[in-house]
Design an enzyme around this catalytic site. Structure first.
Site, short mmCIF file in Angstrom:
data_model
loop_
_atom_site.label_atom_id
_atom_site.label_comp_id
_atom_site.label_asym_id
_atom_site.label_seq_id
_atom_site.Cartn_x
_atom_site.Cartn_y
_atom_site.Cartn_z
N LYS A 32 44.55 36.12 -40.88
CA LYS A 32 43.97 36.78 -40.54
C LYS A 32 43.70 37.50 -39.36
O LYS A 32 43.86 38.33 -38.09
CB LYS A 32 41.84 36.29 -40.74
N ASN A 33 44.13 36.43 -38.27
CA ASN A 33 44.82 36.59 -36.56
C ASN A 33 45.97 37.74 -36.22
O ASN A 33 46.13 37.96 -35.09
CB ASN A 33 44.41 35.24 -36.31
N ARG A 104 35.13 40.96 -33.28
CA ARG A 104 35.70 40.93 -31.97
C ARG A 104 37.07 41.65 -32.03
O ARG A 104 37.63 41.84 -30.92
CB ARG A 104 35.40 39.35 -30.79
N ASP A 128 32.38 35.58 -33.31
CA ASP A 128 32.56 33.89 -32.92
C ASP A 128 31.99 33.49 -32.31
O ASP A 128 31.80 33.48 -30.21
CB ASP A 128 33.21 32.58 -33.10
N ASP A 316 42.13 26.06 -33.83
CA ASP A 316 40.92 26.78 -34.77
C ASP A 316 41.45 25.20 -36.20
O ASP A 316 40.19 25.60 -36.80
CB ASP A 316 41.81 28.09 -35.70
C1 UD1 Z 1 42.55 34.51 -30.90
C2 UD1 Z 1 41.94 34.25 -32.08
C3 UD1 Z 1 41.17 33.35 -32.45
C4 UD1 Z 1 42.39 31.65 -31.68
C5 UD1 Z 1 42.22 31.81 -31.17
C6 UD1 Z 1 43.34 31.18 -29.57
C7 UD1 Z 1 41.58 36.49 -33.37
C8 UD1 Z 1 40.36 37.47 -33.76
N1 UD1 Z 1 41.13 35.27 -32.54
O1 UD1 Z 1 41.12 34.46 -30.12
O2 UD1 Z 1 40.50 32.08 -33.40
O3 UD1 Z 1 41.32 30.89 -31.88
O4 UD1 Z 1 43.11 33.01 -30.22
O5 UD1 Z 1 44.52 30.26 -30.69
O6 UD1 Z 1 43.06 36.12 -32.90
N2 UD1 Z 1 40.53 34.01 -21.67
C9 UD1 Z 1 40.07 34.69 -20.96
N3 UD1 Z 1 39.67 35.80 -20.46
C10 UD1 Z 1 40.69 36.85 -21.19
C11 UD1 Z 1 41.60 36.29 -22.78
C12 UD1 Z 1 40.95 35.15 -22.69
O7 UD1 Z 1 39.17 34.00 -20.01
O8 UD1 Z 1 40.73 37.96 -20.84
C13 UD1 Z 1 40.24 32.51 -22.36
C14 UD1 Z 1 38.93 32.67 -23.75
O9 UD1 Z 1 37.94 32.59 -22.73
C15 UD1 Z 1 39.59 31.17 -23.82
C16 UD1 Z 1 41.24 31.10 -23.71
O10 UD1 Z 1 41.72 32.67 -23.06
O11 UD1 Z 1 38.99 30.10 -23.09
C17 UD1 Z 1 41.83 31.85 -25.07
O12 UD1 Z 1 41.79 33.47 -25.61
P1 UD1 Z 1 42.68 33.98 -26.03
O13 UD1 Z 1 44.04 33.14 -26.63
O14 UD1 Z 1 42.32 35.04 -25.75
O15 UD1 Z 1 41.80 33.47 -27.36
P2 UD1 Z 1 41.56 34.76 -28.49
O16 UD1 Z 1 42.62 35.91 -28.74
O17 UD1 Z 1 40.02 35.65 -28.23
#
Ligand code: UD1
Length: 435
Positions: A32-33, A104, A128, A316
């Protein structure tokens, strides 16, 4: 919109009977991701992109609808697990709130739209219930590439006549930010360097697709991505990387139920730490031709886990790790470093009798021999899977509500569990009304 929406229209729940031992074979499809980002990447090249190993989940329908509104044609063959995306020369640049708030990952179109059209209006997402999940890294990176960005009426409005390569440092190796910046940089002028980039297998998958489209990318799978922008990209056929989180969920479920499960179309090298934890807990893990086999013959031993960006223990899989430790011998400490709200479902596990205390981003789990079936509600995809497999090691019945979350990450989870010997029934969830 495709019919998978029915899952949202009519609430359903899983009735899980405890006591099953999972035995047999299970096949994992594409991640999915990854697939949602690959769909966004298709926007970068006019013409026909074909994706295979596409999981049968609602999020693919939502992303398909988003691509259609941008002007693409999208044809899905659920049986064949393929998706054919036809991207016109001229595409629109607006991602509406009604779609983005439901998924998202829609934010992944921001980079490609900006690179292709010089403009992107993307609604600010919801998603989520696992933390605030800001977009500051995405925005700071795009600014460095020369975009202007405004926040207007709930939309990110990004503009750039032509993006220009730059060096970007990420404060944290964010998966979403790395993907967005990568997809913007492949068509930018000159050289971009993304430092402290995410290294997840889904990032490597996206890099491989972009490379076959003609993008110049070095360092895929490392913390430094170097991209030399090109004038244009061509559409390709690409197979989605297998879902390591679903594969890891089966491995945990096999261990907890003292089972013997062979997971096909899985890559054990994407799950090194998680599988090693299961070995420490007492399981035998053997690699097979196309995946791995997990066997367990005794109650698991408690095992600590600390979530970190890849190649660390995946956030996850944290809910499954808590469920496993809840029925282990001994006490464990589980630490969450990625999402502050990941522990929000611990109260639901406690309803099943799990002995878990949380303090900030730490959880102390005292194992007990058996949980006790109860009605529970899942707040998100992974917590849902954790609650279902906890239900397998609970005495009596566990009824898990709000399973549309689980359906977003685990195609046909109930059918696959039943094929392995579990008793899991999908049923309508009657809603109580008050006058
Ligand atoms: C993706 C996955 C999610 C998985 C995660 C970590 C998708 C849709 N989701 O989430 O299932 O759990 O990777 O493997 O693919 N952060 C910031 N600023 C930003 C971006 C992120 O502070 O601009 C922080 C977030 O709050 C979080 C951390 O960085 O604490 C990780 O986020 P990120 O790796 O971006 O996760 P997602 O892409 O949202």
């Amino acid at each position: 919109m495709e019919t998978a929406n029915a899952a949202l229209a009519r609430p359903e729940r899983f009735r899980v009977t405890g006591g099953a031992r999972l035995v047999g074979d299970v096949r994992v499809t594409g991640a999915k991701n990854s697939v949602l980002k690959l769909m966004a990447a298709a926007l970068l090249a006019p013409g026909v992109t074909t994706l295979s190993e596409v999981p049968d989940i609602l999020d693919v329908s939502i992303m398909s609808e988003l691509l259609r509104r941008l002007g693409c044609e999208v044809e899905r063959d659920r049986e064949a697990a393929t998706l054919v995306i036809t991207v016109p020369e001229k595409i629109h640049h607006r991602a509406d709130y009604d779609l983005v708030r439901r998924m998202r990952a829609s934010i992944a179109v921001l980079g490609p739209l900006l690179a292709r059209t010089g403009e992107a209006d993307v609604a600010l997402p919801g998603g989520d219930a696992i933390g605030s999940r800001p977009l500051d890294f995405h925005i700071a990176g795009l600014l460095k590439l020369g975009a202007t960005i405004e926040n207007e009426h709930g939309f990110i409005v990004a503009k750039a006549k032509r993006l220009t390569g730059a060096t970007i440092w990420l404060d944290f190796p964010s998966v979403g930010a790395t993907e967005n910046l990568l997809m913007a940089a492949v068509l930018a002028d000159g050289r971009t360097e993304i430092d402290n980039a995410a290294r997840e297998p889904e990032i490597v998958d996206l890099c491989q697709m972009l490379q076959s489209m003609g993008a110049q990318i070095e360092g895929a799978g490392t913390s430094t991505l170097i991209i030399h922008g090109v004038e244009g990209l061509r559409p390709v056929s690409h197979s989605t990387v297998s879902d390591r989180i679903v594969a890891g969920t089966w491995a945990m479920a096999a261990t907890m139920t003292l089972g013997d499960v062979t997971v096909h179309n899985a890559d054990a090298s994407h799950l090194e730490i998680a599988l090693d934890k299961l070995v420490t807990a007492g399981a035998t893990v053997d690699r097979t031709g196309d995946g791995f086999r997990v066997m367990m013959d005794r109650r698991p031993t408690a095992v600590d886990a600390v979530t970190l960006p890849y190649p660390g223990f995946p956030t996850d899989l944290l809910p499954m790790s808590l469920a496993l430790n809840a029925v282990a011998t001994g006490t464990s400490m589980v630490t969450e470093n990625v999402y502050e709200s990941r522990f929000s479902f611990v109260n639901e596990l406690a309803r099943l009798g799990a002995d878990i205390r949380t303090d900030g981003h730490h959880a102390v789990v005292r194992g007990r021999p058996l949980l006790s079936g109860a009605p529970v509600t899942t707040p998100d995809i992974r917590a849902g899977a954790g609650l279902v497999i906890a239900g397998l090691v609970a005495e009596g019945e566990t009824v898990v509500s709000e399973i549309h979350h689980i359906d977003r990450g685990y195609p046909k989870f109930d059918e696959q569990l039943c094929a392995l010997g579990a008793v899991v029934v999908r049923e309508d969830d009657p809603q109580v009304t008050f006058d």
